[in-house]
Design a protein around this motif. Structure first.
Motif, PDB file in Angstrom:
ATOM      1  N   LEU A  58       0.844  -1.191   0.000  1.00 22.35           N
ATOM      2  CA  LEU A  58       0.000   0.000   0.000  1.00 22.35           C
ATOM      3  C   LEU A  58       0.877   1.237   0.000  1.00 22.35           C
ATOM      4  O   LEU A  58       1.934   1.259   0.638  1.00 22.35           O
ATOM      5  CB  LEU A  58      -0.901   0.025   1.234  1.00 22.35           C
ATOM      6  N   SER A  59       0.423   2.275  -0.695  1.00 25.68           N
ATOM      7  CA  SER A  59       1.149   3.547  -0.659  1.00 25.68           C
ATOM      8  C   SER A  59       0.154   4.692  -0.612  1.00 25.68           C
ATOM      9  O   SER A  59      -0.883   4.665  -1.279  1.00 25.68           O
ATOM     10  CB  SER A  59       2.066   3.686  -1.879  1.00 25.68           C
ATOM     11  N   PHE A  60       0.484   5.682   0.215  1.00 32.46           N
ATOM     12  CA  PHE A  60      -0.341   6.875   0.378  1.00 32.46           C
ATOM     13  C   PHE A  60       0.517   8.084   0.041  1.00 32.46           C
ATOM     14  O   PHE A  60       1.574   8.283   0.643  1.00 32.46           O
ATOM     15  CB  PHE A  60      -0.867   6.983   1.814  1.00 32.46           C
ATOM     16  N   LEU A  61       0.048   8.902  -0.891  1.00 34.97           N
ATOM     17  CA  LEU A  61       0.774  10.095  -1.299  1.00 34.97           C
ATOM     18  C   LEU A  61      -0.084  11.314  -1.011  1.00 34.97           C
ATOM     19  O   LEU A  61      -1.197  11.447  -1.543  1.00 34.97           O
ATOM     20  CB  LEU A  61       1.126  10.049  -2.796  1.00 34.97           C
ATOM     21  N   LEU A  62       0.404  12.201  -0.149  1.00 37.84           N
ATOM     22  CA  LEU A  62      -0.329  13.387   0.247  1.00 37.84           C
ATOM     23  C   LEU A  62       0.335  14.620  -0.371  1.00 37.84           C
ATOM     24  O   LEU A  62       1.518  14.885  -0.111  1.00 37.84           O
ATOM     25  CB  LEU A  62      -0.369  13.542   1.765  1.00 37.84           C
ATOM     26  N   GLU A  63      -0.426  15.340  -1.178  1.00 40.03           N
ATOM     27  CA  GLU A  63       0.092  16.565  -1.766  1.00 40.03           C
ATOM     28  C   GLU A  63       0.005  17.707  -0.751  1.00 40.03           C
ATOM     29  O   GLU A  63      -0.453  17.525   0.379  1.00 40.03           O
ATOM     30  CB  GLU A  63      -0.678  16.880  -3.049  1.00 40.03           C
ATOM     31  N   ARG A  64       0.452  18.862  -1.135  1.00 45.98           N
ATOM     32  CA  ARG A  64       0.559  19.995  -0.206  1.00 45.98           C
ATOM     33  C   ARG A  64      -0.773  20.287   0.490  1.00 45.98           C
ATOM     34  O   ARG A  64      -1.810  20.451  -0.158  1.00 45.98           O
ATOM     35  CB  ARG A  64       1.018  21.241  -0.961  1.00 45.98           C
ATOM     36  N   GLY A  65      -0.737  20.320   1.807  1.00 41.74           N
ATOM     37  CA  GLY A  65      -1.918  20.665   2.592  1.00 41.74           C
ATOM     38  C   GLY A  65      -2.980  19.586   2.663  1.00 41.74           C
ATOM     39  O   GLY A  65      -4.047  19.802   3.250  1.00 41.74           O
ATOM     40  N   ALA A  66      -2.734  18.397   2.122  1.00 43.96           N
ATOM     41  CA  ALA A  66      -3.722  17.312   2.168  1.00 43.96           C
ATOM     42  C   ALA A  66      -3.799  16.723   3.572  1.00 43.96           C
ATOM     43  O   ALA A  66      -2.835  16.778   4.344  1.00 43.96           O
ATOM     44  CB  ALA A  66      -3.360  16.232   1.162  1.00 43.96           C
ATOM     45  N   GLN A  67      -4.964  16.157   3.893  1.00 43.32           N
ATOM     46  CA  GLN A  67      -5.158  15.499   5.186  1.00 43.32           C
ATOM     47  C   GLN A  67      -5.772  14.122   4.935  1.00 43.32           C
ATOM     48  O   GLN A  67      -6.751  13.992   4.198  1.00 43.32           O
ATOM     49  CB  GLN A  67      -6.085  16.321   6.082  1.00 43.32           C
ATOM     50  N   LEU A  68      -5.189  13.102   5.557  1.00 44.79           N
ATOM     51  CA  LEU A  68      -5.674  11.735   5.372  1.00 44.79           C
ATOM     52  C   LEU A  68      -5.726  11.024   6.712  1.00 44.79           C
ATOM     53  O   LEU A  68      -4.760  11.051   7.477  1.00 44.79           O
ATOM     54  CB  LEU A  68      -4.763  10.964   4.412  1.00 44.79           C
ATOM     55  N   GLU A  69      -6.876  10.396   7.000  1.00 41.82           N
ATOM     56  CA  GLU A  69      -7.025   9.528   8.162  1.00 41.82           C
ATOM     57  C   GLU A  69      -7.157   8.096   7.666  1.00 41.82           C
ATOM     58  O   GLU A  69      -8.040   7.791   6.876  1.00 41.82           O
ATOM     59  CB  GLU A  69      -8.262   9.898   8.987  1.00 41.82           C
TER      60      GLU A  69
END
Length: 275
Positions: free
Chosen positions: A63-74
């Motif tokens: 699994l991979s999670f990529l968060l761009e600028r200012g993104a929020q992930l739970e």
């Protein structure tokens, strides 16, 4: 697990190997991925999202999670089967990722978090319950690659019978990653004389203007607290259960989905009955 299954059935299923979350309308209802062998999740700049990952079968997953600028992930990751998972999170500037992992079966999971943009923040809570002869492993490597990032991890383990639990953690602070603020804690309880938990948190720091801490404890249940509860009319089993639920609740209730958190606490209580 009926309550947990019912809750997950109301979420949006991830049907492919790639999920891009492009606007905040996607945050209204959580996504759920069940037994995904490979999944890449991208969260667009400034967008918030929630994802539940469930491992029911003894499969390997990436699994991979990529968060761009200012993104929020739970992210809430639940292990109901003997799965092997590798999870990579890459965060851009000003992003925030909160990960809650609960192992209710013998499983092996490795997390790697790369904080690649200034003011990125990572928060991780992990819990494993190992019963009988189960073997639970959690690895966590958090890399502070740039200045001004924060990370906070709280990993807890409970082992009974002949079970084995392992936590291996590393906080890496790159050269010039100044003003890093990193905390890593591991807390563990043994329910039998034959159970074993190995906890190895580490720091690897190459910058000088940082606030970093780590620690680990492995011990028994609080006998004084159990005696106190028994003096107030609770049975030994009830007192043990309340103490374990309080211990586990610190992690499980980090889950940002209220009804899911309560269902997970019920699953923890059922697991405790086998320990």
């Amino acid at each position: 697990m009926a309550a947990l299954t019912d809750i997950l059935s109301g979420f949006r299923s991830v049907g492919s190997e790639r999920l891009r979350i492009g606007d905040d309308s996607d945050a209204e209802q959580p996504f759920v991925a069940v037994d995904s062998a490979k999944l890449r999740v991208e969260v667009a700049a400034g967008v918030s999202a929630r994802l539940v990952v469930v491992h029911e079968k003894p499969l390997a997953s990436s699994l991979s999670f990529l968060l761009e600028r200012g993104a929020q992930l739970e992210v809430t990751e639940v292990f109901l089967g003997e799965a092997f998972a590798e999870v990579r999170t890459v965060q851009a500037a000003d992003s925030s990722c909160c990960l809650t992992a609960v192992q209710l079966a013998g499983a092996n999971v490795s997390y790697r978090i790369d904080l690649d943009g200034a003011h990125a923040a990572s928060r991780v809570g992990g819990l494993f319950l190992a019963a009988e002869s189960e073997h639970c492993v959690m690895e966590l490597r958090t890399a502070h690659n740039v200045p001004d990032c924060t990370s906070d991890s709280l990993m807890k383990g409970i082992a009974g019978g002949n079970a084995v639990g392992e936590f291996r953690g590393l906080v890496y602070v790159a050269p010039d990653a100044q003003r890093t603020d990193a905390r890593q804690q591991s807390r563990n309880i043994l329910l039998s004389e034959t159970a074993r938990i190995d906890a190895k948190p580490q720091l690897e720091i190459y910058a000088d203007d940082v606030k970093c801490s780590h620690g680990a404890t492995v011990g028994q249940m609080d006998a004084d607290a159990i005696l106190y509860m028994r003096q107030r009319g609770l049975s030994l089993a009830q007192a043990r259960r309340l103490q374990i639920e309080g211990f586990a609740g610190d992690v499980v209730r980090r889950c940002g989905i209220g009804e899911l958190g309560e269902a997970l606490m019920e699953a923890v209580a059922r697991k405790m009955e086998t320990m």
